[in-house]
Structures are given as C-alpha cells and as structure tokens.
Design a protein around this motif. Structure first.
Motif, PDB file in Angstrom:
ATOM      1  N   GLN A  46     -42.193  24.472  36.610  1.00  0.00           N
ATOM      2  CA  GLN A  46     -43.024  25.324  35.757  1.00  0.00           C
ATOM      3  C   GLN A  46     -43.046  26.740  36.296  1.00  0.00           C
ATOM      4  O   GLN A  46     -43.215  26.946  37.498  1.00  0.00           O
ATOM      5  CB  GLN A  46     -44.470  24.826  35.740  1.00  0.00           C
ATOM      6  N   CYS A  47     -42.900  27.710  35.397  1.00  0.00           N
ATOM      7  CA  CYS A  47     -42.938  29.120  35.794  1.00  0.00           C
ATOM      8  C   CYS A  47     -43.724  29.912  34.758  1.00  0.00           C
ATOM      9  O   CYS A  47     -43.775  29.541  33.587  1.00  0.00           O
ATOM     10  CB  CYS A  47     -41.527  29.696  35.877  1.00  0.00           C
ATOM     11  N   LYS A  48     -44.283  31.007  35.207  1.00  0.00           N
ATOM     12  CA  LYS A  48     -44.990  31.907  34.303  1.00  0.00           C
ATOM     13  C   LYS A  48     -44.199  33.209  34.220  1.00  0.00           C
ATOM     14  O   LYS A  48     -43.848  33.797  35.236  1.00  0.00           O
ATOM     15  CB  LYS A  48     -46.399  32.185  34.815  1.00  0.00           C
ATOM     16  N   SER A  49     -43.921  33.620  32.999  1.00  0.00           N
ATOM     17  CA  SER A  49     -43.174  34.854  32.772  1.00  0.00           C
ATOM     18  C   SER A  49     -43.769  35.562  31.568  1.00  0.00           C
ATOM     19  O   SER A  49     -43.944  34.952  30.498  1.00  0.00           O
ATOM     20  CB  SER A  49     -41.699  34.537  32.524  1.00  0.00           C
ATOM     21  N   ASN A  50     -44.092  36.829  31.732  1.00  0.00           N
ATOM     22  CA  ASN A  50     -44.672  37.626  30.638  1.00  0.00           C
ATOM     23  C   ASN A  50     -45.902  36.953  30.021  1.00  0.00           C
ATOM     24  O   ASN A  50     -46.012  36.821  28.810  1.00  0.00           O
ATOM     25  CB  ASN A  50     -43.628  37.906  29.555  1.00  0.00           C
ATOM     26  N   GLU A  51     -46.792  36.489  30.879  1.00  0.00           N
ATOM     27  CA  GLU A  51     -48.048  35.849  30.453  1.00  0.00           C
ATOM     28  C   GLU A  51     -47.842  34.556  29.660  1.00  0.00           C
ATOM     29  O   GLU A  51     -48.742  34.102  28.968  1.00  0.00           O
ATOM     30  CB  GLU A  51     -48.919  36.835  29.642  1.00  0.00           C
TER      31      GLU A  51
END
Length: 115
Positions: A46-51
């Motif tokens: 899991q990753c967070k990118s651009n909110e």
C-alpha cells in the motif's frame, strides 16, 4: 520350500516399497528446499500518492529477482529483495519509493500471504 519363498517375497516387497517411498519423498524434499519467490515478496503493498491510497498487487517476478507491482490507473513499481522500491512510468511514486521490503513491512505497508 514354499514358506522360504514366501518370506523372501515379503522381504522383497517390503524392500521395494521402502525404495519407492524414499524416491517419492526425496524429490518432495528438494522442491521444498528451493526458494519460492512468491514466499519472499509480499502479495500487496500500500502506498499513498497525491492524497490517494493505492494498493499494488504483485504482478510478476523476473529471473533476476525484480518484482513488479501494479495498481489501477496504469501505475506500477518495482523492488528487489535487497533493494529499494522504485516507481515506473511516472514521477514521484508516493510513500513507498525509496523504502526496502523490511521498511515497508515495518510500516505496515506490505502484506504477506499466509498459508
């Protein structure tokens, strides 16, 4: 004479069964001893990118040990057992880029398949 022959026959059958069992179990031991790449890499990262949170699923593992993970929207990344995560095809990459598998697991971003 018949009883002596029967005893030899039973001994021969017992020996034959023992040999066959050893042949069957030996290859299984070899298969289990080999490294399974799917056991070494997490199934999901899991990753967070651009909110936005993205779930990357393990897509493939090449012969040289590079695992490719894909998410929706045609975004992907790669990682090796001893390397750092890299985004492919786009700039940035979010909260996973630059982390090792150990770091991703420690931050609860990588999830392994439990059998």
């Amino acid at each position: 004479m018949r009883c002596l022959f029967c005893r030899r026959s039973n001994a021969a059958v017992t020996t034959c069964i023992a040999v066959l069992l050893s042949l069957v179990t030996f290859p299984l031991a070899i298969v289990q001893a080999q490294d399974d790449p799917f056991e070494q890499f997490p199934l999901v990262i899991q990753c967070k990118s651009n909110e936005t949170y993205h779930t990357f699923f393990l897509s493939r593992i090449s012969q040289d040990g590079i695992a490719t993970y894909r998410a929706s929207e045609r975004i992907a990344g790669t990682i090796t057992l001893d390397g750092k995560a890299k985004a492919t095809g786009s700039e940035g990459g979010g909260t996973c880029v630059g982390k090792t598998l150990t770091e991703l697991r420690a931050s609860h971003q990588a999830y392994d398949l439990k059998r």
